[in-house]
Design a protein around this motif. Structure first.
Motif, PDB file in Angstrom:
ATOM      1  N   ALA A  95       0.927  -1.030   0.123  1.00 54.61           N
ATOM      2  CA  ALA A  95       0.107   0.082  -0.077  1.00 54.61           C
ATOM      3  C   ALA A  95       0.828   1.292   0.056  1.00 54.61           C
ATOM      4  O   ALA A  95       0.428   2.376  -0.514  1.00 54.61           O
ATOM      5  CB  ALA A  95      -0.962   0.029   1.275  1.00 54.61           C
ATOM      6  N   SER A  96       1.984   1.297   0.348  1.00 58.05           N
ATOM      7  CA  SER A  96       2.762   2.299   0.790  1.00 58.05           C
ATOM      8  C   SER A  96       4.037   2.585   0.190  1.00 58.05           C
ATOM      9  O   SER A  96       4.699   3.540  -0.133  1.00 58.05           O
ATOM     10  CB  SER A  96       2.926   2.732   2.258  1.00 58.05           C
ATOM     11  N   HIS A  97       4.873   1.499  -0.200  1.00 52.31           N
ATOM     12  CA  HIS A  97       5.995   1.617  -0.866  1.00 52.31           C
ATOM     13  C   HIS A  97       6.441   0.307  -1.418  1.00 52.31           C
ATOM     14  O   HIS A  97       5.682  -0.660  -1.343  1.00 52.31           O
ATOM     15  CB  HIS A  97       7.149   1.712   0.329  1.00 52.31           C
ATOM     16  N   ASN A  98       7.605   0.378  -2.159  1.00 50.22           N
ATOM     17  CA  ASN A  98       8.195  -0.931  -2.981  1.00 50.22           C
ATOM     18  C   ASN A  98       9.529  -1.287  -2.541  1.00 50.22           C
ATOM     19  O   ASN A  98      10.271  -0.780  -2.400  1.00 50.22           O
ATOM     20  CB  ASN A  98       8.208  -0.518  -4.525  1.00 50.22           C
ATOM     21  N   PRO A  99       9.490  -2.604  -1.796  1.00 46.50           N
ATOM     22  CA  PRO A  99      10.701  -3.043  -1.012  1.00 46.50           C
ATOM     23  C   PRO A  99      11.569  -3.548  -2.159  1.00 46.50           C
ATOM     24  O   PRO A  99      12.565  -4.222  -1.777  1.00 46.50           O
ATOM     25  CB  PRO A  99      10.132  -3.895   0.067  1.00 46.50           C
ATOM     26  N   GLY A 100      10.994  -3.804  -3.384  1.00 51.25           N
ATOM     27  CA  GLY A 100      11.705  -4.551  -4.244  1.00 51.25           C
ATOM     28  C   GLY A 100      13.379  -4.436  -4.399  1.00 51.25           C
ATOM     29  O   GLY A 100      14.085  -5.388  -4.541  1.00 51.25           O
ATOM     30  N   GLY A 101      13.692  -2.982  -4.381  1.00 53.78           N
ATOM     31  CA  GLY A 101      15.200  -2.812  -4.412  1.00 53.78           C
ATOM     32  C   GLY A 101      15.887  -3.602  -3.182  1.00 53.78           C
ATOM     33  O   GLY A 101      17.024  -4.088  -3.565  1.00 53.78           O
ATOM     34  N   LEU A 102      15.313  -3.203  -2.310  1.00 52.99           N
ATOM     35  CA  LEU A 102      16.038  -4.023  -0.927  1.00 52.99           C
ATOM     36  C   LEU A 102      16.439  -5.407  -1.169  1.00 52.99           C
ATOM     37  O   LEU A 102      17.251  -6.042  -0.945  1.00 52.99           O
ATOM     38  CB  LEU A 102      15.060  -3.643   0.301  1.00 52.99           C
ATOM     39  N   ILE A 103      14.949  -6.061  -1.561  1.00 47.51           N
ATOM     40  CA  ILE A 103      15.277  -7.548  -1.840  1.00 47.51           C
ATOM     41  C   ILE A 103      16.321  -7.757  -2.922  1.00 47.51           C
ATOM     42  O   ILE A 103      16.880  -8.861  -2.849  1.00 47.51           O
ATOM     43  CB  ILE A 103      13.657  -8.222  -2.381  1.00 47.51           C
ATOM     44  N   GLU A 104      16.353  -7.080  -3.877  1.00 50.70           N
ATOM     45  CA  GLU A 104      17.383  -7.315  -5.219  1.00 50.70           C
ATOM     46  C   GLU A 104      18.707  -7.302  -4.691  1.00 50.70           C
ATOM     47  O   GLU A 104      19.519  -7.782  -4.941  1.00 50.70           O
ATOM     48  CB  GLU A 104      16.901  -6.477  -6.218  1.00 50.70           C
ATOM     49  N   GLN A 105      18.806  -6.140  -3.698  1.00 52.83           N
ATOM     50  CA  GLN A 105      20.204  -5.790  -3.336  1.00 52.83           C
ATOM     51  C   GLN A 105      20.642  -7.090  -2.226  1.00 52.83           C
ATOM     52  O   GLN A 105      21.929  -7.178  -2.242  1.00 52.83           O
ATOM     53  CB  GLN A 105      20.310  -4.654  -2.333  1.00 52.83           C
ATOM     54  N   CYS A 106      19.605  -7.444  -1.610  1.00 50.33           N
ATOM     55  CA  CYS A 106      19.876  -8.809  -0.481  1.00 50.33           C
ATOM     56  C   CYS A 106      20.161 -10.013  -1.307  1.00 50.33           C
ATOM     57  O   CYS A 106      20.805 -10.874  -0.672  1.00 50.33           O
ATOM     58  CB  CYS A 106      19.037  -8.610   0.513  1.00 50.33           C
ATOM     59  N   GLY A 107      19.464 -10.142  -2.415  1.00 48.49           N
ATOM     60  CA  GLY A 107      19.431 -11.419  -3.196  1.00 48.49           C
ATOM     61  C   GLY A 107      18.266 -12.014  -2.916  1.00 48.49           C
ATOM     62  O   GLY A 107      18.005 -12.627  -2.092  1.00 48.49           O
ATOM     63  N   ALA A 108      17.311 -12.061  -4.193  1.00 51.34           N
ATOM     64  CA  ALA A 108      16.014 -12.666  -4.083  1.00 51.34           C
ATOM     65  C   ALA A 108      16.342 -14.493  -3.994  1.00 51.34           C
ATOM     66  O   ALA A 108      16.959 -14.685  -5.035  1.00 51.34           O
ATOM     67  CB  ALA A 108      15.115 -12.311  -5.061  1.00 51.34           C
ATOM     68  N   ALA A 109      15.568 -14.930  -3.417  1.00 51.59           N
ATOM     69  CA  ALA A 109      15.773 -16.299  -3.489  1.00 51.59           C
ATOM     70  C   ALA A 109      15.078 -17.122  -4.380  1.00 51.59           C
ATOM     71  O   ALA A 109      14.847 -18.305  -4.800  1.00 51.59           O
ATOM     72  CB  ALA A 109      15.576 -17.148  -1.950  1.00 51.59           C
ATOM     73  N   ALA A 110      13.890 -16.506  -4.797  1.00 54.57           N
ATOM     74  CA  ALA A 110      12.652 -16.994  -5.691  1.00 54.57           C
ATOM     75  C   ALA A 110      12.262 -15.519  -6.322  1.00 54.57           C
ATOM     76  O   ALA A 110      12.263 -14.371  -5.972  1.00 54.57           O
ATOM     77  CB  ALA A 110      11.666 -17.483  -4.843  1.00 54.57           C
ATOM     78  N   PRO A 111      11.464 -15.882  -7.570  1.00 51.60           N
ATOM     79  CA  PRO A 111      10.911 -15.006  -8.649  1.00 51.60           C
ATOM     80  C   PRO A 111      10.024 -14.398  -7.430  1.00 51.60           C
ATOM     81  O   PRO A 111       9.038 -14.673  -6.701  1.00 51.60           O
ATOM     82  CB  PRO A 111      10.561 -15.302  -9.698  1.00 51.60           C
ATOM     83  N   PHE A 112       9.436 -12.713  -7.894  1.00 49.78           N
ATOM     84  CA  PHE A 112       8.562 -12.276  -7.001  1.00 49.78           C
ATOM     85  C   PHE A 112       8.001 -11.109  -7.976  1.00 49.78           C
ATOM     86  O   PHE A 112       8.958 -10.540  -8.806  1.00 49.78           O
ATOM     87  CB  PHE A 112       9.024 -11.672  -5.569  1.00 49.78           C
ATOM     88  N   ARG A 113       6.830 -10.498  -7.608  1.00 45.08           N
ATOM     89  CA  ARG A 113       6.335  -9.365  -8.080  1.00 45.08           C
ATOM     90  C   ARG A 113       5.863  -8.602  -6.915  1.00 45.08           C
ATOM     91  O   ARG A 113       5.256  -9.106  -5.984  1.00 45.08           O
ATOM     92  CB  ARG A 113       5.247  -9.594  -8.948  1.00 45.08           C
ATOM     93  N   THR A 114       5.908  -7.352  -6.983  1.00 48.58           N
ATOM     94  CA  THR A 114       5.434  -6.256  -5.856  1.00 48.58           C
ATOM     95  C   THR A 114       4.137  -5.745  -6.831  1.00 48.58           C
ATOM     96  O   THR A 114       4.451  -5.222  -7.984  1.00 48.58           O
ATOM     97  CB  THR A 114       6.488  -5.474  -5.489  1.00 48.58           C
TER      98      THR A 114
END
Length: 176
Positions: A95-114
């Motif tokens: 509802a308020s922000h997109n954490p996708g950049g944080l997850i990408e920087q930390c390394g996503a272990a699975a595909p995701f969409r926000t």
């Protein structure tokens, strides 16, 4: 044998903007797509809910129950981050922000969409502010509509079409 056709749907993520007022709509769409929806969370499901609800009192219980999921639909919460860490393809409603950049920087272990930008812009246009409750000030350039919509649930999250959410889920499942 564990079914790998189960999709977990988070009922709540703590804050009132991390809930859906009608989660059964999403579960119905998940079922129509050929998956078995299961709810997770501490909120009581609606009275007319035909789907199972998993209560997980500890993080260990939660991890044990979600590790067999085919997919996850949730919010910005520990449950969604754990699903990603366990390699579960996920769709996250924000509802308020997109954490996708944080997850990408930390390394996503699975595909995701926000899912958030279009609904953030929509809420800003229609309500004059976004669905971020309780801040009473700008947040990443957006305001708050917690005071415009004080009832539980984020209006902009409930306005996301369940078919769109499931379409995004199918996209991440295909990417796995």
């Amino acid at each position: 044998a564990v079914s790998r056709n189960i999709v977990g749907i988070q009922l709540n993520g703590g804050w009132r903007h991390k809930r859906l007022q009608n989660p059964v709509r999403i579960a119905d769409e998940v079922a129509a797509a050929g998956y078995s929806p299961v709810f997770f969370g501490t909120d009581a499901p609606p009275m007319d809910n035909p789907y199972p609800v998993i209560k997980t009192p500890t993080i260990q219980d939660f991890a044990q129950n979600i590790k067999c999921l085919k997919g996850w639909i949730g919010f910005d919460s520990g449950g969604s981050y754990l699903a990603n860490c366990l390699g579960i393809p996920s769709v996250w409603l924000f509802a308020s922000h997109n954490p996708g950049g944080l997850i990408e920087q930390c390394g996503a272990a699975a595909p995701f969409r926000t899912i958030w930008p279009n609904k953030m812009a929509y809420c800003a246009r229609v309500h004059g502010a976004t669905c971020r409750p309780g801040l009473n000030a700008a947040f990443n350039g957006w305001g708050t509509c917690g005071r415009l919509h004080p009832t539980p649930g984020a209006v902009c999250l409930d306005e996301i079409e369940p078919s769109y959410i499931v379409g995004e889920l199918q996209t991440v499942l295909a990417a796995k």
